[in-house]
Write an enzyme that holds these catalytic residues in place. Sequence first.
Site, PDB file in Angstrom:
ATOM      1  N   ARG A  37       0.819  -1.217   0.000  1.00  0.00           N
ATOM      2  CA  ARG A  37       0.000   0.000   0.000  1.00  0.00           C
ATOM      3  C   ARG A  37       0.858   1.275   0.000  1.00  0.00           C
ATOM      4  O   ARG A  37       0.505   2.267   0.627  1.00  0.00           O
ATOM      5  CB  ARG A  37      -0.952   0.056   1.203  1.00  0.00           C
ATOM      6  N   ARG A  41      -3.561   6.260   0.805  1.00  0.00           N
ATOM      7  CA  ARG A  41      -4.205   7.432   1.405  1.00  0.00           C
ATOM      8  C   ARG A  41      -3.342   8.193   2.406  1.00  0.00           C
ATOM      9  O   ARG A  41      -3.712   9.269   2.841  1.00  0.00           O
ATOM     10  CB  ARG A  41      -5.511   7.005   2.090  1.00  0.00           C
ATOM     11  N   ARG A  50      -7.378  11.180  -6.014  1.00  0.00           N
ATOM     12  CA  ARG A  50      -8.526  10.288  -5.897  1.00  0.00           C
ATOM     13  C   ARG A  50      -9.829  11.017  -5.559  1.00  0.00           C
ATOM     14  O   ARG A  50     -10.917  10.454  -5.691  1.00  0.00           O
ATOM     15  CB  ARG A  50      -8.250   9.255  -4.781  1.00  0.00           C
ATOM     16  N   ASP A  86      -6.665  -3.261  -7.372  1.00  0.00           N
ATOM     17  CA  ASP A  86      -7.314  -3.869  -6.219  1.00  0.00           C
ATOM     18  C   ASP A  86      -7.499  -5.353  -6.489  1.00  0.00           C
ATOM     19  O   ASP A  86      -7.683  -5.750  -7.637  1.00  0.00           O
ATOM     20  CB  ASP A  86      -8.675  -3.208  -5.969  1.00  0.00           C
ATOM     21  N   TYR A 164     -14.256 -12.988   0.267  1.00  0.00           N
ATOM     22  CA  TYR A 164     -14.924 -11.707  -0.002  1.00  0.00           C
ATOM     23  C   TYR A 164     -16.242 -11.922  -0.755  1.00  0.00           C
ATOM     24  O   TYR A 164     -17.245 -11.259  -0.506  1.00  0.00           O
ATOM     25  CB  TYR A 164     -14.033 -10.796  -0.861  1.00  0.00           C
TER      26      TYR A 164
END
Length: 367
Positions: A37, A41, A50, A86, A164
């Site tokens: 990552r 963010r 973004r 992703d 998921y």
Amino acid sequence: TCSLLCSPKGFPKLKNDTFLRAARGEETEHTPVWCMRQAGRYLPEFRETRASQDFFATCRSPKLCCELTLQPLRRFPLDAAIIFSDILVVPQALGMEVVMVPGKGPTFTEPLKEVEDLLKLRQKVDVTAELGYVFQAITLTRHSLEGKVPLIGFSGAPWTLMSYMIEGGGSTTMAKAKSWLYRHPEASHRLLRLLADVIIDYLVGQVAAGAQALQLFESHAGHLGPELFQDFALPYIQDIAQAVKSKLKEEALPLVPMIIFAKDAHYALRDLAHAGYEVVGLDWTIRPQEARAQIGKDVTLQGNLDPCALYAPKEKIGELVKKMLEGFGTQRYIANLGHGLYPDMNPEHVGAFVEAVHAHSRHINKH
């Protein structure tokens, strides 16, 4: 019109191959370092890029993926880039709808509930048609990197994606997905096989597009015990490595190093060492010396600083890095965190981590 930047040919010459050398077990002057990552963010420029875009719309824009992949490299002397994407693009390719819900994370509008729901999935996936946008992002980024560092491609592993698809999002217990393993073992294997086949084509396509290494994320391995892992995760992990390598050979594509990262699966390290991957990634729940003892000398290790260590003062980060390097040794080792960076982390502390790895490993190598 498509410029040279769209063509997976004529890529710039690689200037820093330290990460690839370490992955293949060759000697390096310093220990290479990258962060899971790292495009994320915690960077204000990431949040700005973004801001106006839906998450998956961003994933489908090669230009934005390229920009986000390059951002951390403008700040830090990292030894590898990882394409911004992703793991849930694979369930999307199978025809499932996934939306990013603010404050909640990825959410499946219609998760798999019954075995019959498997029939709703695409049984044959043309990865170029469904995931070509990832391939375009890789090609564009590989050109735009200008040979600075290698580019890593990735995919989620079958069990993690299956969990998921059944849970419909994150879960603390994975009870719905695990109940399938106990109640519907045959259907579970059918789903895992379908996922593995798509992942194999997807990873080969990433190499064809310009990826120079591949990482498989079995992020939910910790929810399985040794038996379930042995039955429902490991066979597919092994198969993916073997099939990707044989297809790369068949298609005369480069045989790139492959990394398996099975989070919280320290119970399976011996098996993972023989699963056909050049590198085994580690989370922070195992001592470096123990991991090295279990994995042996023929596989490179990657990891395993606790991401929360980056909340420590910079001097402390340096001490923790030094200890980690002394534990693993500076060779056949790629420094990384034991999981991804968190959104509230200070970019300067990420820089301190990267610089500490370079400085301490060079020092240890000299002496």
